[in-house]
Design a protein around this motif. Structure first.
Motif, short mmCIF file in Angstrom:
data_model
loop_
_atom_site.label_atom_id
_atom_site.label_comp_id
_atom_site.label_asym_id
_atom_site.label_seq_id
_atom_site.Cartn_x
_atom_site.Cartn_y
_atom_site.Cartn_z
N VAL A 180 0.75 -1.21 -0.20
CA VAL A 180 0.21 0.08 -0.05
C VAL A 180 0.82 1.26 0.09
O VAL A 180 0.80 2.11 -0.80
N LEU A 181 1.81 1.35 1.04
CA LEU A 181 2.48 2.58 1.15
C LEU A 181 3.34 2.83 0.14
O LEU A 181 3.68 4.04 -0.57
N PRO A 182 4.26 1.78 -0.50
CA PRO A 182 5.15 2.00 -1.64
C PRO A 182 4.46 2.41 -2.94
O PRO A 182 4.84 3.07 -3.44
N GLY A 183 3.18 1.63 -2.91
CA GLY A 183 2.30 1.98 -4.06
C GLY A 183 1.83 3.39 -4.11
O GLY A 183 1.97 4.24 -5.25
N LEU A 184 1.61 4.15 -3.12
CA LEU A 184 1.34 5.52 -2.98
C LEU A 184 2.37 6.45 -3.17
O LEU A 184 2.27 7.47 -3.54
N LEU A 185 3.47 5.91 -2.50
CA LEU A 185 4.96 6.70 -2.87
C LEU A 185 5.19 6.64 -4.20
O LEU A 185 5.65 7.82 -4.62
N LEU A 186 4.99 5.73 -4.84
CA LEU A 186 5.35 5.68 -6.48
C LEU A 186 4.38 6.72 -7.00
O LEU A 186 4.71 7.39 -8.20
N ALA A 187 3.04 6.41 -6.83
CA ALA A 187 2.17 7.31 -7.39
C ALA A 187 2.18 8.88 -7.14
O ALA A 187 2.43 9.78 -8.07
N LEU A 188 2.89 9.39 -5.79
CA LEU A 188 3.17 10.73 -5.77
C LEU A 188 4.39 10.83 -6.45
O LEU A 188 4.76 12.30 -6.82
N LEU A 189 5.67 10.23 -6.53
CA LEU A 189 6.75 10.63 -7.43
C LEU A 189 6.21 10.89 -8.83
O LEU A 189 6.65 11.69 -9.34
N PHE A 190 5.32 9.98 -9.36
CA PHE A 190 4.79 10.36 -10.60
C PHE A 190 4.18 11.55 -10.89
O PHE A 190 4.25 12.29 -11.75
N MET A 191 3.34 12.02 -9.64
CA MET A 191 2.41 13.17 -9.72
C MET A 191 3.38 14.35 -9.50
O MET A 191 3.31 15.34 -10.13
N GLY A 192 4.48 14.05 -8.61
CA GLY A 192 5.53 15.14 -8.70
C GLY A 192 6.44 15.37 -9.76
O GLY A 192 6.57 16.91 -10.19
N TYR A 193 6.43 14.68 -10.72
CA TYR A 193 7.05 14.69 -12.14
C TYR A 193 6.18 15.50 -12.92
O TYR A 193 6.50 16.60 -13.49
N ILE A 194 4.85 15.26 -12.90
CA ILE A 194 3.97 15.84 -13.78
C ILE A 194 3.54 17.43 -13.22
O ILE A 194 3.62 18.29 -13.86
N PHE A 195 3.76 17.53 -11.78
CA PHE A 195 3.66 18.84 -11.15
C PHE A 195 4.80 19.92 -11.53
O PHE A 195 4.72 20.83 -11.90
N ILE A 196 5.97 19.10 -11.74
CA ILE A 196 7.21 20.11 -11.91
C ILE A 196 7.20 20.49 -13.44
O ILE A 196 7.27 21.44 -13.68
N TRP A 197 6.73 19.27 -14.18
CA TRP A 197 6.42 19.66 -15.59
C TRP A 197 5.54 20.78 -15.87
O TRP A 197 5.74 21.73 -16.80
#
Length: 435
Positions: A180-197
């Motif tokens: 659960v938590l690693p899945g949320l971590l990875l989702a947040l990393l992906f969203m962070g990349y989109i946020f910076i873009w």
């Protein structure tokens, strides 16, 4: 010397069978039979019968076809369009805007699917035309979707977690919690990349509408998310509370999916048959691979290959970190040629003694393994998410692989994070009640 010859014969046999077009499960069984005939005094036919029966009669494995059927049912409902309608108003105001629906939509659908390909196909079918229509660049649409689709492996219930749990003889319920938590971590990393873009490209930060929506309007739009949220709560809540095993929760999920499909008006005799047959075909493929891998594991045990490999790795004097890095490279390379399930069942019998000897927790190792198999989902030539998106988006496989590179690098960062902060993986299984 003998072990080296065995490895050469085994590798050549497997590659030869696969290159000739033989199914993976039969290739594993045939290779195991060959090395037993050549290097062991144990009758190969007798060993094959015992190992295949043992692999196919596991009660734990019952959860697998049920979760597959649940995903097939939901794949045929209006869930995807409902997800977009419910999520879009909340994501329209942040940098990257509706590109985030790829990530959030995949994370939500992963919690009711268990399959990377199904997650990628279902969300992509809905978001690709919508995001293209709004002018978002294809590189971002397809790259983020390829990466986010892999969340179907990590966020429970996950098919590959069940396969690993059976292969490594560890608690599937604890594996589900650990993901659960690693899945949320990875989702947040992906969203962070989109946020910076989004911050770097404000000219392409296209809103879906010029109209402002109030909080109550957003809340009203989110009503379409209620069925999937209730289903997730029923499946995962029954496991985490200790009220049900993974197999019993899978049955709850199937019933819930049938109810949702019926209430939405999507259930018919045709849909029921198609979902049942789709799940049956997928499970038969996986079961054949599992049976073949079980026989191969038994054969390798008789000829002493696991011990020889463990001794060889031990002789390298690798630290725990060094072992993890070597295994990460090994699985990424192997994942370029084998699908995730084949990779798990083919290697666990050999590697688990070495992993345990290095003091690595098998629950943590299972999540690490799923991370690196996720990477294989977006690396050619055998990257299933690449194939799915190539067909849907009418783009070359090489193009989708190229635009997925940032997601691949973020997955590597996530592996380092769970290594240095193992509590991300272990906190839930260590503190949840009932397991």
């Amino acid at each position: 010397m003998v072990e080296g010859l065995v490895v050469i014969v085994l590798i050549l046999a497997i590659l030869g069978f696969l290159a000739s077009g033989v199914w993976v499960g039969l290739a594993l069984s045939g290779s195991a039979w060959l090395v037993m005939e050549l290097f062991s005094s144990r009758p190969a036919g007798d060993a094959m019968a015992i190992s295949i029966w043992g692999a196919s009669s596991s009660w734990t494995l019952t959860a697998l076809p049920l979760f597959l059927w649940m995903g097939e049912i939901l794949f045929r409902t209006r869930l995807s369009s409902d997800l977009f309608k419910g999520l879009a108003p909340w994501l329209d105001a942040i940098p990257g805007r509706l590109l985030h629906t790829n990530i959030v939509g995949c994370a939500i659908f992963a919690a009711v699917s268990g399959s990377s390909a199904a997650t990628c196909a279902t969300i992509g079918k809905m978001t690709i035309p919508e995001l293209r229509q709004r002018g978002y660049p294809d590189a971002l649409i397809l790259g983020t979707l390829a990466g986010a689709g892999t969340l179907g492996l990590l966020i429970p219930p996950s098919i590959i977690m069940i396969v690993y749990g059976v292969s490594a003889n560890v608690s599937i319920a604890k594996l589900f919690m650990a993901g659960v938590l690693p899945g949320l971590l990875l989702a947040l990393l992906f969203m962070g990349y989109i946020f910076i873009w989004g911050l770097r490209h404000p000219e392409q930060n296209r809103p879906s509408s010029t109209e402002k929506t109030s909080f109550m309007q957003k809340l009203y739009a989110s009503r379409t998310l209620i069925p999937v949220v209730l289903l997730i709560a029923a499946v995962l809540g029954s496991i985490y509370s200790g009220m049900a095993t993974a197999t019993e929760a899978a049955a709850v999920g199937v019933v819930g999916a049938l109810v949702i499909a019926t209430l939405q008006g999507d259930m018919s005799l045709k849909v029921f048959k198609e979902s049942l047959m789709g799940a049956t075909r997928m499970f038969c493929m996986i079961a054949l691979i599992l049976a073949g891998a079980q026989f191969l594991t038994l054969a390798m045990g008789y000829i002493g290959l696991p011990n020889a490999l463990a001794q060889w790795i031990a002789s390298l004097g690798l630290s725990q970190f060094g072992l993890i890095m070597v295994l990460m490279v090994f699985f990424i390379v192997m994942g370029c040629f084998l699908d995730g399930i084949s990779l798990v069942v083919l290697t666990m019998g050999v590697l688990l003694p070495t992993v345990e000897a290095a003091g690595i927790d098998l629950i943590w190792f299972g999540i690490f393994l799923i991370f690196v198999i996720e990477m294989a989902q977006i690396t050619p030539p055998v990257g299933f998410n690449l194939f799915v998106l190539s067909g849907m988006a009418k783009k070359e496989l090489s193009y989708i692989a190229k635009v997925s590179i940032p997601m691949f690098l973020l997955m590597i960062i996530a592996v380092f994070l769970i290594y240095y902060f193992p509590g991300i993986v272990m906190w839930l299984p260590q503190n949840a009640s009932g397991v």
